[in-house]
Design a protein around this motif. Structure first.
Motif, mmCIF file in Angstrom:
data_model
loop_
_atom_site.group_PDB
_atom_site.id
_atom_site.type_symbol
_atom_site.label_atom_id
_atom_site.label_comp_id
_atom_site.label_asym_id
_atom_site.label_seq_id
_atom_site.Cartn_x
_atom_site.Cartn_y
_atom_site.Cartn_z
ATOM 1 N N SER A 66 -4.293 4.107 2.652
ATOM 2 C CA SER A 66 -4.184 3.239 1.463
ATOM 3 C C SER A 66 -4.742 3.960 0.244
ATOM 4 O O SER A 66 -5.439 4.977 0.375
ATOM 5 C CB SER A 66 -4.981 1.937 1.665
ATOM 6 O OG SER A 66 -6.375 2.210 1.668
ATOM 7 N N LEU A 71 -9.471 6.784 -2.589
ATOM 8 C CA LEU A 71 -10.613 6.783 -3.513
ATOM 9 C C LEU A 71 -11.932 6.980 -2.751
ATOM 10 O O LEU A 71 -12.766 7.813 -3.135
ATOM 11 C CB LEU A 71 -10.669 5.455 -4.286
ATOM 12 C CG LEU A 71 -9.596 5.249 -5.362
ATOM 13 C CD1 LEU A 71 -9.543 3.784 -5.792
ATOM 14 C CD2 LEU A 71 -9.869 6.139 -6.577
ATOM 15 N N PHE A 93 -7.724 -3.003 -11.158
ATOM 16 C CA PHE A 93 -7.796 -3.735 -9.897
ATOM 17 C C PHE A 93 -9.149 -3.421 -9.270
ATOM 18 O O PHE A 93 -9.678 -2.311 -9.409
ATOM 19 C CB PHE A 93 -6.639 -3.299 -8.979
ATOM 20 C CG PHE A 93 -6.653 -3.970 -7.640
ATOM 21 C CD1 PHE A 93 -6.554 -5.348 -7.546
ATOM 22 C CD2 PHE A 93 -6.780 -3.232 -6.482
ATOM 23 C CE1 PHE A 93 -6.591 -5.974 -6.312
ATOM 24 C CE2 PHE A 93 -6.802 -3.850 -5.239
ATOM 25 C CZ PHE A 93 -6.705 -5.227 -5.156
ATOM 26 N N ALA A 95 -10.265 -2.529 -6.520
ATOM 27 C CA ALA A 95 -10.456 -1.377 -5.617
ATOM 28 C C ALA A 95 -11.065 -0.178 -6.329
ATOM 29 O O ALA A 95 -11.774 0.624 -5.702
ATOM 30 C CB ALA A 95 -9.129 -0.987 -4.973
ATOM 31 N N TYR A 190 1.231 1.018 -1.912
ATOM 32 C CA TYR A 190 1.432 -0.426 -1.752
ATOM 33 C C TYR A 190 2.847 -0.750 -2.265
ATOM 34 O O TYR A 190 3.305 -0.143 -3.246
ATOM 35 C CB TYR A 190 0.345 -1.153 -2.561
ATOM 36 C CG TYR A 190 0.342 -2.650 -2.393
ATOM 37 C CD1 TYR A 190 -0.140 -3.220 -1.220
ATOM 38 C CD2 TYR A 190 0.829 -3.486 -3.391
ATOM 39 C CE1 TYR A 190 -0.138 -4.592 -1.054
ATOM 40 C CE2 TYR A 190 0.837 -4.865 -3.230
ATOM 41 C CZ TYR A 190 0.359 -5.410 -2.055
ATOM 42 O OH TYR A 190 0.369 -6.770 -1.890
ATOM 43 N N LYS A 193 4.126 -0.597 -5.960
ATOM 44 C CA LYS A 193 3.828 0.548 -6.821
ATOM 45 C C LYS A 193 5.104 1.316 -7.199
ATOM 46 O O LYS A 193 6.157 1.140 -6.574
ATOM 47 C CB LYS A 193 2.861 1.515 -6.108
ATOM 48 C CG LYS A 193 1.551 0.872 -5.678
ATOM 49 C CD LYS A 193 0.789 0.278 -6.841
ATOM 50 C CE LYS A 193 -0.610 -0.131 -6.427
ATOM 51 N NZ LYS A 193 -1.133 -1.264 -7.189
ATOM 52 N N TYR A 317 -5.520 -8.221 -16.026
ATOM 53 C CA TYR A 317 -6.293 -8.944 -15.038
ATOM 54 C C TYR A 317 -6.995 -10.079 -15.758
ATOM 55 O O TYR A 317 -7.270 -9.968 -16.954
ATOM 56 C CB TYR A 317 -7.279 -7.989 -14.364
ATOM 57 C CG TYR A 317 -6.532 -6.901 -13.615
ATOM 58 C CD1 TYR A 317 -6.121 -7.099 -12.299
ATOM 59 C CD2 TYR A 317 -6.179 -5.716 -14.251
ATOM 60 C CE1 TYR A 317 -5.402 -6.119 -11.622
ATOM 61 C CE2 TYR A 317 -5.444 -4.744 -13.576
ATOM 62 C CZ TYR A 317 -5.062 -4.955 -12.267
ATOM 63 O OH TYR A 317 -4.319 -3.994 -11.618
HETATM 64 C C1 LIG Z 1 -5.642 0.744 -9.974
HETATM 65 C C2 LIG Z 1 -5.657 0.595 -8.468
HETATM 66 N N1 LIG Z 1 -6.546 1.298 -7.753
HETATM 67 C C3 LIG Z 1 -6.581 1.219 -6.420
HETATM 68 C C4 LIG Z 1 -5.714 0.403 -5.716
HETATM 69 C C5 LIG Z 1 -5.839 0.306 -4.238
HETATM 70 O O1 LIG Z 1 -4.686 0.698 -3.559
HETATM 71 P P1 LIG Z 1 -4.346 0.093 -2.111
HETATM 72 O O2 LIG Z 1 -3.930 -1.321 -2.303
HETATM 73 O O3 LIG Z 1 -3.231 0.959 -1.607
HETATM 74 O O4 LIG Z 1 -5.567 0.228 -1.295
HETATM 75 C C6 LIG Z 1 -4.772 -0.330 -6.421
HETATM 76 C C7 LIG Z 1 -3.842 -1.200 -5.686
HETATM 77 O O5 LIG Z 1 -3.372 -2.208 -6.104
HETATM 78 C C8 LIG Z 1 -4.736 -0.255 -7.836
HETATM 79 O O6 LIG Z 1 -3.863 -0.952 -8.550
#
Ligand SMILES: Cc1ncc(COP(=O)(O)O)c(C=O)c1O
Length: 373
Positions: A66, A71, A93, A95, A190, A193, A317
């Motif tokens: 993922s 990251l 987001f 994450a 994802y 994307k 957001y």
């Molecule tokens: C800016 C950003 N960073 C990180 C992620 C994390 O990716 P994943 O959902 O594949 O873990 C996303 C996912 O939506 C994101 O939009």
């Protein structure tokens, strides 16, 4: 156009439309993968890593499970851990900052630029302290950050740079692909994307041999040889079936990005003159329009009006990361990131995806014309 087309919903995305284009070829590859008996980290994944690295003109691409894992593993491979501070954007987001927290480091938020929604390099410098180790810029909505300025700051202060490219595959900063500029780049596959698969997936890119070797180890339980483990890693392996889908999609990614840019140009034309701000891009290559986000004053009323006309939109957001409940302990007050906070009240993302029907683009713009005062 059918008689009752005006009553048909305008979806925010149509992922089934993209699937149909690759369905036959992908199903046939799945049959071959099944016959091979190799389902995880096999030839498809290896070929996809090579093709991805070649597309970007970078030395290494390491597939993971993922974007979040990319990251976390990138931060770990760069030695970021407990007590370290990582400067990042509050406008992303979750994450992006979650990954920093997951390795035990502390996210330090620096406000954003109002035109691009990306981190403002001027705000980065004032956040640098004795414990700062890294900068984690996010190429939000598909818009490349000002990487020249960010890399200059990083070099001057001995910081590493982890690019969050989850939303920005194919975007360029000063003519170079995002993900090829910092110490490593982190991508998400994802399904929504720009380059998405039919499940979860991610990629870490780097020109550094040590980082790629370390991430390869970390993604497979820190294994250095068969059942020999030098450190704690995790299970973050991409499977062959997703890699096969991604290889097919990579073949036509430039067409997909061009299709997004054409829709963005139409939005820009049809929305000009209205009391709203459209995405700004310094040149033709810096934005891939993974998400098309406008800014407007009476956002919620306009959104309701569009919903009444069966047009789906999104709010990316609604709250800055610095004000999320989980970060209450970091002590950011309301008003501490004024640009970000204003953007969270004014942003509205419109439908955009390759294959979006022309009449839907026009319906969105007509509805906005009627709703924006
Ligand atoms: C800016 C950003 N960073 C990180 C992620 C994390 O990716 P994943 O959902 O594949 O873990 C996303 C996912 O939506 C994101 O939009």
């Amino acid at each position: 156009m059918s008689d009752n087309d005006e009553e048909m919903p305008v979806p925010f995305l149509d992922l089934a439309c993209a699937f149909r284009a690759n369905e036959k070829a992908w199903l046939s590859r799945i049959r071959e993968i099944g016959a091979s008996g190799c389902f995880i980290l096999g030839q498809e994944v290896a070929a996809f890593e090579r093709e991805f690295a070649r597309y970007m003109g970078i030395k290494h691409a390491v597939a993971v499970a993922s974007g979040t894992d990319a990251l976390v593993l990138g931060l770990r491979a760069l030695g970021i851990g407990p007590g370290d501070e990582v400067i990042t954007t509050p406008y992303s987001f979750f994450a992006s900052s979650e990954a920093i927290s997951m390795v035990g480091a502390i996210p330090v938020f620096a406000d954003i630029d109002r035109n691009s929604f990306t981190i403002d390099p001027h705000r980065i410098t004032e956040k640098i302290g004795a414990r700062t180790r890294a900068i984690l810029p996010v190429h939000i909505f598909g818009h490349a950050c000002d990487m020249a300025a960010i890399l200059k700051i990083a070099r001057a202060h001995g910081l590493v740079v982890i690019e969050d490219c989850a939303q920005a595959f194919g975007a360029k900063s000063n003519g170079e692909y995002v993900g090829a500029l910092g110490d490593c780049g982190c991508f998400s596959f994802y399904p929504t994307k720009v380059l998405g698969c039919y499940g979860d997936g991610g990629m870490l890119t780097s020109n550094d041999d040590g980082i790629q070797e370390h991430v390869r180890r970390l993604r497979n339980h820190g294994m250095v040889a068969s059942y020999m483990h030098a450190e704690f890693g995790c299970n973050s392996r991409l499977d062959e079936i997703q890699a096969a889908a991604l290889r097919l999609k990579l073949q036509c990614i430039n067409d997909d990005i061009n299709a997004r840019r054409k829709i963005a140009a139409q939005y820009a034309r049809l929305l000009s003159g209205l009391e709203l701000a459209i995405p700004q891009s310094p040149d033709a290559e810096s934005h891939v329009y993974g998400v098309y986000t406008i800014r407007l004053k009476n956002r919620d009323a306009v959104r309701r009006s569009l919903a009444e006309r069966r047009i789906s939109t999104a709010v990316y957001y609604p709250l800055g990361l610095h004000l999320q409940e989980v970060y209450r302990g970091l002590g950011y007050a309301t008003g501490s990131m004024p640009v970000c906070e204003r953007m969270t009240a004014e942003n509205l993302s419109l439908p955009i995806y390759p294959g979006m029907p022309q009449r839907h683009i026009e319906r969105v713009c007509n509805a906005l014309n009627g709703a924006v005062q």
